[in-house]
Design a protein around this motif. Structure first.
Motif, mmCIF file in Angstrom:
data_model
loop_
_atom_site.group_PDB
_atom_site.id
_atom_site.type_symbol
_atom_site.label_atom_id
_atom_site.label_comp_id
_atom_site.label_asym_id
_atom_site.label_seq_id
_atom_site.Cartn_x
_atom_site.Cartn_y
_atom_site.Cartn_z
ATOM 1 N N ARG A 56 0.921 -1.262 -0.041
ATOM 2 C CA ARG A 56 0.079 -0.006 0.016
ATOM 3 C C ARG A 56 1.017 1.114 0.177
ATOM 4 N NH1 ARG A 56 -2.862 -2.389 5.291
ATOM 5 N NH2 ARG A 56 -1.867 -3.960 4.040
ATOM 6 N N ARG A 57 0.325 2.480 -0.772
ATOM 7 C CA ARG A 57 0.910 3.491 -0.739
ATOM 8 C C ARG A 57 -0.178 4.440 0.129
ATOM 9 N NH1 ARG A 57 2.417 3.035 -7.316
ATOM 10 N NH2 ARG A 57 3.901 1.865 -7.129
ATOM 11 N N PHE A 58 0.530 5.642 0.184
ATOM 12 C CA PHE A 58 -0.524 6.640 0.686
ATOM 13 C C PHE A 58 -0.173 8.185 0.386
ATOM 14 C CE2 PHE A 58 2.966 5.706 3.543
ATOM 15 C CZ PHE A 58 3.596 7.014 3.999
ATOM 16 N N ALA A 59 -1.167 8.944 -0.072
ATOM 17 C CA ALA A 59 -1.183 10.154 -0.275
ATOM 18 C C ALA A 59 -0.826 11.188 0.901
ATOM 19 C CB ALA A 59 -2.385 10.763 -0.770
ATOM 20 N N MET A 60 0.209 12.206 0.538
ATOM 21 C CA MET A 60 0.545 13.156 1.661
ATOM 22 C C MET A 60 0.532 14.684 1.123
ATOM 23 S SD MET A 60 2.627 12.182 4.417
ATOM 24 C CE MET A 60 3.993 13.146 4.356
ATOM 25 N N PRO A 61 -0.135 15.319 2.053
ATOM 26 C CA PRO A 61 -0.281 16.757 1.587
ATOM 27 C C PRO A 61 1.471 17.239 1.036
ATOM 28 C CG PRO A 61 -1.162 16.257 3.721
ATOM 29 C CD PRO A 61 -0.277 15.078 3.428
ATOM 30 N N CYS A 62 1.345 18.617 0.249
ATOM 31 C CA CYS A 62 2.679 18.878 -0.264
ATOM 32 C C CYS A 62 3.057 20.160 0.274
ATOM 33 C CB CYS A 62 2.452 18.961 -1.763
ATOM 34 S SG CYS A 62 1.410 20.249 -2.181
ATOM 35 N N PHE A 63 2.704 20.345 1.620
ATOM 36 C CA PHE A 63 3.281 21.698 2.201
ATOM 37 C C PHE A 63 4.736 21.416 2.363
ATOM 38 C CE2 PHE A 63 -0.953 22.361 4.535
ATOM 39 C CZ PHE A 63 -0.990 23.468 3.812
ATOM 40 N N PRO A 64 5.513 22.480 1.786
ATOM 41 C CA PRO A 64 7.036 22.439 1.862
ATOM 42 C C PRO A 64 7.178 22.834 3.721
ATOM 43 C CG PRO A 64 6.319 24.597 1.227
ATOM 44 C CD PRO A 64 4.943 23.707 1.288
ATOM 45 N N ARG A 65 7.989 21.766 4.380
ATOM 46 C CA ARG A 65 8.305 21.815 5.722
ATOM 47 C C ARG A 65 9.435 20.932 5.851
ATOM 48 N NH1 ARG A 65 3.763 18.815 5.139
ATOM 49 N NH2 ARG A 65 3.502 16.702 5.911
ATOM 50 N N ALA A 66 10.287 21.424 6.826
ATOM 51 C CA ALA A 66 11.557 20.904 6.997
ATOM 52 C C ALA A 66 11.616 19.159 7.389
ATOM 53 C CB ALA A 66 12.559 21.570 7.982
ATOM 54 N N ASN A 67 10.235 18.994 8.500
ATOM 55 C CA ASN A 67 10.087 17.759 8.905
ATOM 56 C C ASN A 67 9.318 16.878 8.110
ATOM 57 O OD1 ASN A 67 7.965 19.178 9.605
ATOM 58 N ND2 ASN A 67 7.891 18.877 11.713
ATOM 59 N N ALA A 68 8.866 17.083 7.001
ATOM 60 C CA ALA A 68 7.986 16.331 6.138
ATOM 61 C C ALA A 68 8.359 14.876 6.025
ATOM 62 C CB ALA A 68 8.050 16.901 4.695
ATOM 63 N N ARG A 69 9.883 14.427 6.039
ATOM 64 C CA ARG A 69 10.194 13.166 6.017
ATOM 65 C C ARG A 69 9.923 12.631 7.349
ATOM 66 N NH1 ARG A 69 11.065 9.578 2.535
ATOM 67 N NH2 ARG A 69 12.095 11.076 1.216
ATOM 68 N N ARG A 70 10.034 13.244 8.525
ATOM 69 C CA ARG A 70 9.749 12.622 9.652
ATOM 70 C C ARG A 70 8.230 12.249 9.829
ATOM 71 N NH1 ARG A 70 8.006 14.013 14.725
ATOM 72 N NH2 ARG A 70 7.828 16.256 14.089
ATOM 73 N N VAL A 71 7.347 13.042 9.415
ATOM 74 C CA VAL A 71 5.970 12.884 9.177
ATOM 75 C C VAL A 71 5.534 11.552 8.549
ATOM 76 C CG1 VAL A 71 3.772 13.771 8.688
ATOM 77 C CG2 VAL A 71 5.428 15.209 9.808
ATOM 78 N N GLU A 72 6.350 11.534 7.294
ATOM 79 C CA GLU A 72 5.993 10.525 6.458
ATOM 80 C C GLU A 72 6.401 9.094 7.154
ATOM 81 O OE1 GLU A 72 7.540 8.842 1.844
ATOM 82 O OE2 GLU A 72 8.926 10.269 2.949
ATOM 83 N N GLU A 73 7.485 9.028 7.714
ATOM 84 C CA GLU A 73 8.110 7.913 8.249
ATOM 85 C C GLU A 73 7.084 7.493 9.480
ATOM 86 O OE1 GLU A 73 10.356 5.831 7.424
ATOM 87 O OE2 GLU A 73 10.698 7.049 5.609
ATOM 88 N N LYS A 74 6.334 8.548 10.200
ATOM 89 C CA LYS A 74 5.676 8.171 11.306
ATOM 90 C C LYS A 74 4.527 7.556 10.693
ATOM 91 C CE LYS A 74 4.160 8.482 15.544
ATOM 92 N NZ LYS A 74 4.618 7.777 16.602
ATOM 93 N N LEU A 75 3.776 8.266 9.662
ATOM 94 C CA LEU A 75 2.795 7.830 9.064
ATOM 95 C C LEU A 75 2.889 6.483 8.361
ATOM 96 C CD1 LEU A 75 -0.059 8.548 8.638
ATOM 97 C CD2 LEU A 75 0.492 9.502 6.381
ATOM 98 N N LYS A 76 4.164 6.032 8.048
ATOM 99 C CA LYS A 76 4.251 4.650 7.463
ATOM 100 C C LYS A 76 4.023 3.675 9.023
ATOM 101 C CE LYS A 76 7.837 5.167 3.860
ATOM 102 N NZ LYS A 76 9.258 4.731 3.581
#
Length: 584
Positions: free
Chosen positions: A252-272
């Motif tokens: 499964r993949r998941f959609a993410m908002p595209c707000f530019p933010r320094a911690n986007a990668r951290r939020v992505e890993e958390k959501l995984k």
């Protein structure tokens, strides 16, 4: 129960008592068990008014409760928990179902993309066929297991409600349970996706949404909803795949908002991690998820699940929402060369991204080294979206009603409007072009669409969309504008998608040219429904604008945001970019 809790409950009870035409008093709605408990507490504890008018308990020796001589501190009244869950629930043994993480292999030929929306959530299943790069595509009918076919057969309402008994309700059931509940000041949670967009997962859930003694965070509520979302996907896969054997560790993949933010990668890993946990919790609770899930049992299971670090290899990764939309436009079988600005207007955010779509095809196969790429520095989002219009509409209704904070039923009126504002907005932009509002007090307010569109805040919303579009184009390398102007037949293609794509102020973005760095650029709207889908999947036309993100995100080839295009390289023989489509 202490005096503060009893006071809040009894004030809510009194607020629902109204005098009838016959002079007799009647209570609106049923009396909750906690209100009964508060009444019994007042009687059994002999809570009385003393001769100074102060309210307190006669047992001045008890700790934690004010004595008759002490004033009551109401400064933290809104934080006071109203319900304690039974110890028997907390003591009940939870058996985790870890079947999804124990399976050794997963079939890489099929995948699901989950689009967790602010208002509605969607999911699409894609299976790669072996011959000629064919794809079997099915937008999952989540509304059927979610018992909301009357709302939409494909989409889930993104809502959570915690009732006075400490049970979690999701989707359309959350809406219904909130409507049936007494007017006790507690609200359902409608905008939980914003916790991701604003990186707010660790923040405490306000007491307005939480009538229990549990201290909750937005992360726990998001995870609870993702558990429900995952459960409906599992149910849809089980019932709708025409005999396909779909294992519970499907990619499964998941959609993410595209707000530019320094911690986007951290939020992505958390959501995984959270999506992996959601699969385990879905397997653990099964149908209980849809029948009123005990919050205490959910928290107990989550605590047990997190006693050790776990890996969820079936969570494939994320794709930004505009990238998912762009991927849904391409057949990957026909040549294409165009510059497209994707505008995805959802409930919580409006996301923009500029793409060069350039696909070369030979013998029905995509030529290696061609594809599509995101123009560098053009992905961004703004918070003016569907929910922003909700707030404007609510304010206009209050203004036209003449109600203000001095009205004795102001809080009731406001609570009821917040609960139903999405329905009023749907009516406003529907065939009747008006919202016919009945206030809590029975009074009526009518809002014609034309009046709403003339509201200064609505016009500012449209201006914000257009100014953001122009700002994005001006932030791109100037060669992109030169590339469009070099061919008189070439336009900037505007791709409008998301739940707000059909709003009048959004459609107007594609109705006239834009001026970028002093140069007028012609704008043309994309096909409302891509030709390749019209040919192969005509039944999806009515739903495409809402499911485009999950559809594009689940396909074999997806547009990657890695290696963005810097410039066209006009005059150098080719444009500069990194390979940007990937096969799963």
């Amino acid at each position: 129960m202490d005096i503060n809790k009893a006071k809040i409950l009894l004030e809510n009870l009194l607020d629902r008592i109204e005098e009838g035409d016959d002079g007799k008093y009647r209570i609106l709605g049923s009396i909750t068990p906690k209100e009964i408990e508060a009444l019994r507490y007042v009687v059994s504890a002999n809570v009385l008014n003393d001769d100074r008018g102060s309210v307190g308990a006669t047992d001045s020796g008890s700790s934690g409760s004010p004595s008759p001589a002490d004033p009551i501190d109401n400064s933290n009244e809104s934080q006071a928990p109203l319900v304690s869950n039974h110890d028997s629930e907390n003591d009940e043994k939870i058996e985790l179902n870890l079947s999804s993480v124990s399976l050794p292999h997963r079939d890489s030929n099929y995948r699901v993309c989950m689009d967790f929306g602010t208002a509605m959530s969607k999911a699409t299943f894609v299976r790669d066929e072996n011959d000629d790069d064919l794809e079997f595509i099915e937008v999952l009918e989540l509304g059927i297991p979610g018992d909301q076919e009357g709302v939409d057969e494909y989409m889930l309402v993104s809502s959570v409600y915690i009732d006075a008994e400490g049970k979690l309700w999701f989707g359309h059931n959350a809406v219904q349970q909130a409507q049936l509940a007494p007017e006790d000041g507690h609200e359902r949670i409608d905008n939980i996706k914003r916790a991701l967009s604003e990186d707010n997962l660790e923040s405490p859930l306000p007491s307005a949404f939480n009538p229990t003694s549990h201290e909750l965070t937005y992360e726990q509520i998001v995870l609870a909803y993702l558990t429900f979302f995952t459960w409906t996907i599992n149910q849809a896969l089980t019932s709708g795949m025409n005999g396909m054997d779909i294992s519970c560790n499907f990619n499964r993949r998941f959609a993410m908002p595209c707000f530019p933010r320094a911690n986007a990668r951290r939020v992505e890993e958390k959501l995984k991690t959270m999506l992996g946990e959601a699969q385990v919790l879905s397997d653990t609770f099964g149908d209980e998820i849809h029948q009123g899930l005990s919050l205490a049992r959910f928290l107990k299971a989550l605590q047990l699940l997190r006693t050790e670090k776990r890996i969820y290899p079936f969570i494939d990764g994320s794709i930004t929402e505009p990238l998912g939309v762009a991927g849904s436009l391409l057949s990957w079988k026909k040549p294409l060369d165009s510059l497209a600005l994707v505008v995805d207007v959802g409930a919580g955010t409006s996301d923009f991204s500029l793409y060069r779509l350039n696909v070369a095809v030979e013998d029905n196969e995509v030529v290696t080294g061609t594809g599509a790429g995101e123009v560098e520095g053009t992905a961004r989002g703004i918070t003016e979206a569907g929910n922003h219009l909700d707030h404007i509409l609510l304010g206009l209704i209050i203004q036209k009603s003449g109600v203000d904070s001095s009205h004795p039923k102001y809080l009731n009126i406001l609570h009821a409007l917040k609960r139903d504002i999405r329905d009023y907005k749907e009516s406003l932009f529907g065939p009747n072009e008006a919202a016919f509002v009945t206030l809590y007090t029975g009074e009526h307010v009518d809002i014609p669409l034309e009046e709403f569109l003339q509201h200064p805040a609505v016009q500012l919303f449209e201006e914000s969309l257009r100014s953001t579009m122009i700002d994005i184009l001006e932030s791109a390398d100037p060669s992109w504008i030169d590339w469009v102007k070099a061919n008189p037949r070439r336009n900037l293609t505007l791709v409008l998608t998301g739940g707000g794509a059909t709003l009048p102020m959004v459609r107007r973005l594609a109705e006239r040219a834009v001026t970028v760095n002093g140069v007028e650029i012609p704008v043309a709207p994309s096909q409302v429904f891509p030709a390749w889908l019209q040919e192969d999947y005509p039944d999806l036309e009515d739903h495409y604008l809402r499911v485009a993100v999950s559809l594009g995100g689940a396909r074999k080839y997806t547009i990657s945001s890695l290696g963005p295009l810097k410039s066209t390289g006009i005059g150098l023989g080719e444009y500069k970019w990194s390979p940007s489509f990937t096969g799963s």
